[in-house]
Design an enzyme around this catalytic site. Structure first.
Site, PDB file in Angstrom:
ATOM      1  N   ASP A 275      -8.795  -4.253  -6.026  1.00 21.15           N
ATOM      2  CA  ASP A 275      -8.277  -3.659  -4.793  1.00 21.15           C
ATOM      3  C   ASP A 275      -9.031  -2.365  -4.505  1.00 21.15           C
ATOM      4  OD1 ASP A 275      -6.662  -2.177  -2.894  1.00 21.15           O
ATOM      5  OD2 ASP A 275      -4.985  -3.475  -3.416  1.00 21.15           O
TER       6      ASP A 275
ATOM      7  N   HIS B 196      -7.227  -5.963  -0.559  1.00 23.04           N
ATOM      8  CA  HIS B 196      -6.128  -5.004  -0.640  1.00 23.04           C
ATOM      9  C   HIS B 196      -4.796  -5.721  -0.516  1.00 23.04           C
ATOM     10  CE1 HIS B 196      -3.948  -1.365  -0.399  1.00 23.04           C
ATOM     11  NE2 HIS B 196      -3.813  -1.313   0.918  1.00 23.04           N
TER      12      HIS B 196
ATOM     13  N   SER C 221       0.833  -1.195   0.000  1.00 18.37           N
ATOM     14  CA  SER C 221       0.000   0.000   0.000  1.00 18.37           C
ATOM     15  C   SER C 221       0.876   1.257   0.000  1.00 18.37           C
ATOM     16  CB  SER C 221      -0.955  -0.054   1.194  1.00 18.37           C
ATOM     17  OG  SER C 221      -1.989   0.884   1.078  1.00 18.37           O
TER      18      SER C 221
END
Length: 528
Positions: A469, A497, A237
């Site tokens: 995602d 995610h 991320s």
């Protein structure tokens, strides 16, 4: 809100802030074939590499040797390193960086250190290391690498940014983020101002120096202190932005980098917010399709379309806005519209949480019991049972608001942009638009700007994207892979995610082979 958040672990804006776009689930997988969302804006500048030689003023930092000590967590050691508060003026003072490691277990030749970062910005890398990566990464990886984490400056153990106390944060998170009139807009603006003033009152100097570029430079000091010629790294991320920034600044020192759930560093704050809004809409559509096939779905039956399910959820949010739902909370909190929305968003990060979300929605919508959604919201905000908050949301805002100029200058600009956000997501668009206003009142001017990262001369870098995602849309992985000159795009066709360590043997095998043997996957490889 760039965030690595899964309910099994411990993922922007001060509340929802952050990054984002529609997942292009049926692309070819090429790093160049998709139409990059960056094309909607002026071409961003390219992040320039730093000189290879270390400036004399920084030499003492690069010559540090960690004094490892017991962490109190079996198998892990901890140390503290120093970095300059201001790289432009190293004489202005130091910042302390907390570092932790678990030494390679063997067998096999040690490959050096592998730094890990779970994202945020604001998530503790040390917590992630000690609770998951250091014990849960594949054995073959842990056998060959010292597993290492450093909490970025301003985060957790590394001189954390603090803004509000527990009761103040409770009030902040219950603020209505979808104002219906001028009075509610004023209330929201006042909440943003109070949050920002609280951050500034704590450490005004630190607040000017928690950017991603500075955190990436800190990682190079850590690399040197660990005795590694090159940085090996797995970032998820927001951790992909941190890793890509490192590669852009130090391409010759870049080793084996995995960037999982990638961000596109070339986008403005407004575009990031719109695209993340669409990413959550894509994730909600996948959830809704699954939900209506289950007997306990409160959003509709088998013939209910995702659009209708979304309208049903939006109607529920509206009801909680008018009349909060009792939650049996010890602090007397009820489930407000803002907390209910965050509870749903929290479950979008991991499809494994969908059954829990169905149960929580059923309780709130059918039984007038908001405890389940409130618990999901608390997990997102990292609020513990004592009513205390980790510094995740404080650091999140501090980094995001410093990295990019604010998405909006005023509430009027938010109103003008509402149609675009609501087109991106009829369910979440309004809330995401207003959440993007928080940096408008930040006490420190942004020092960063959108930049392409090319990292010319770097070793192969593996960029991983998941097609549905919610937080880091797939298009961002395509865009970053298209910028990095040595990128290999690895695609996971699925939900949730990030992809590494989430159940795909194909993804895990490709990344493990790269980390252990140094052989990257073929560019465009796809897994399901």
């Amino acid at each position: 809100m760039y965030t690595r958040r899964t309910l099994r672990r411990t993922r922007t804006g001060a509340t929802l802030l952050a990054v984002v776009l529609l997942v292009s689930g049926c692309s070819s997988g090429s790093t160049t074939s998709s139409a990059s969302s960056a094309a909607k804006e002026e071409k961003a500048a390219v992040l320039a590499a730093l000189p290879r030689s270390t400036p004399e003023a920084l030499t003492p930092y690069y010559e540090q040797k960690p004094a490892w000590r017991d962490c109190g967590v079996p198998g892990f050691q901890c140390a503290t390193l120093k970095a300059p508060l201001d790289y432009a003026d190293p004489s202005a003072g130091d910042i302390r960086l907390a570092v932790s490691r678990k030494k390679a277990t063997g067998p096999g030749e040690r490959l050096g250190s592998l730094l890990v970062n779970p994202g945020g910005p604001g998530a503790s890398a040390i917590d992630y290391l000690q609770a998951y990566a250091g014990i849960g990464y594949p054995k073959e990886v842990r056998a060959r690498y010292d597993m290492v984490a450093v909490d970025p400056r301003g985060v957790a153990r590394s001189e954390p940014v603090e803004c509000l106390d527990g009761p103040e944060m409770d009030a902040y998170t219950q603020t209505d983020f979808t104002p219906d009139d001028a009075k509610e807009v004023d209330t929201l603006v006042a909440a943003y101002r109070k949050f920002a003033e609280g951050c500034a009152a704590d450490e005004p100097k630190l607040l000017r120096h928690v950017s991603t570029i500075e955190a990436a430079r800190d990682m190079d000091i850590v690399r040197a202190a660990l005795g590694d010629e090159k940085l090996n790294y797995v970032g998820a991320s927001y951790g992909t932005l941190l890793g890509a920034t490192y590669a852009g600044l130090f391409p010759d020192r870049t080793g084996r980098l995995v960037l999982d759930g990638a961000l596109d560093p070339s986008l403005s704050a407004r575009q990031l917010n719109i695209e993340q809004t669409a990413g959550f809409d894509t994730a909600f559509t996948a959830f809704a399709k699954d939900c209506v096939r289950q007997s306990d779905c409160p959003l509709g039956g088998r013939n209910t379309s995702p659009e209708e399910a979304g309208r049903n959820l939006k109607e529920f949010f509206g009801k909680t806005d008018a009349q909060p739902v009792p939650a049996g909370d010890a602090a007397g909190r009820e489930l407000t519209e803002s907390l209910a929305t965050i509870g749903v968003i929290a479950a979008m990060y991991d499809e494994g949480a969908w059954p829990l979300l169905r149960k929580a929605l059923t309780a709130a919508m059918k039984e007038n019991n908001g405890a389940g959604l409130l618990a999901l919201s608390d997990s997102y905000y990292e609020r513990d049972a004592k009513g205390e908050y980790a510094n995740l949301m404080f650091a999140n805002a501090a980094v995001n608001c410093l990295d990019l100029p604010a998405a909006f200058d005023s509430p009027d600009q938010v109103r003008d942009a509402l149609p675009d956000f609501e087109k991106a997501s009829p369910v979440f668009g309004e809330g995401f638009a207003w959440a993007a206003l928080n940096c408008t009142y930040w006490p420190v001017a942004a020092t960063g700007e959108p930049q392409r990262v090319e990292a010319k001369g770097a070793a192969p870098i593996v960029v991983v994207g998941t097609t549905r995602d919610p937080a880091t849309p797939y298009r961002w992985a395509q865009a970053l892979a298209g910028q990095l000159t040595s990128a290999r795009l690895l695609t996971y066709e699925g939900d949730g995610h990030t992809a590494y360590g989430r159940g795909s043997a194909c993804i895990d095998s490709a990344i493990n082979t790269y980390l252990v043997d140094g052989t990257p996957p073929a560019d465009g490889k796809r897994c399901s």
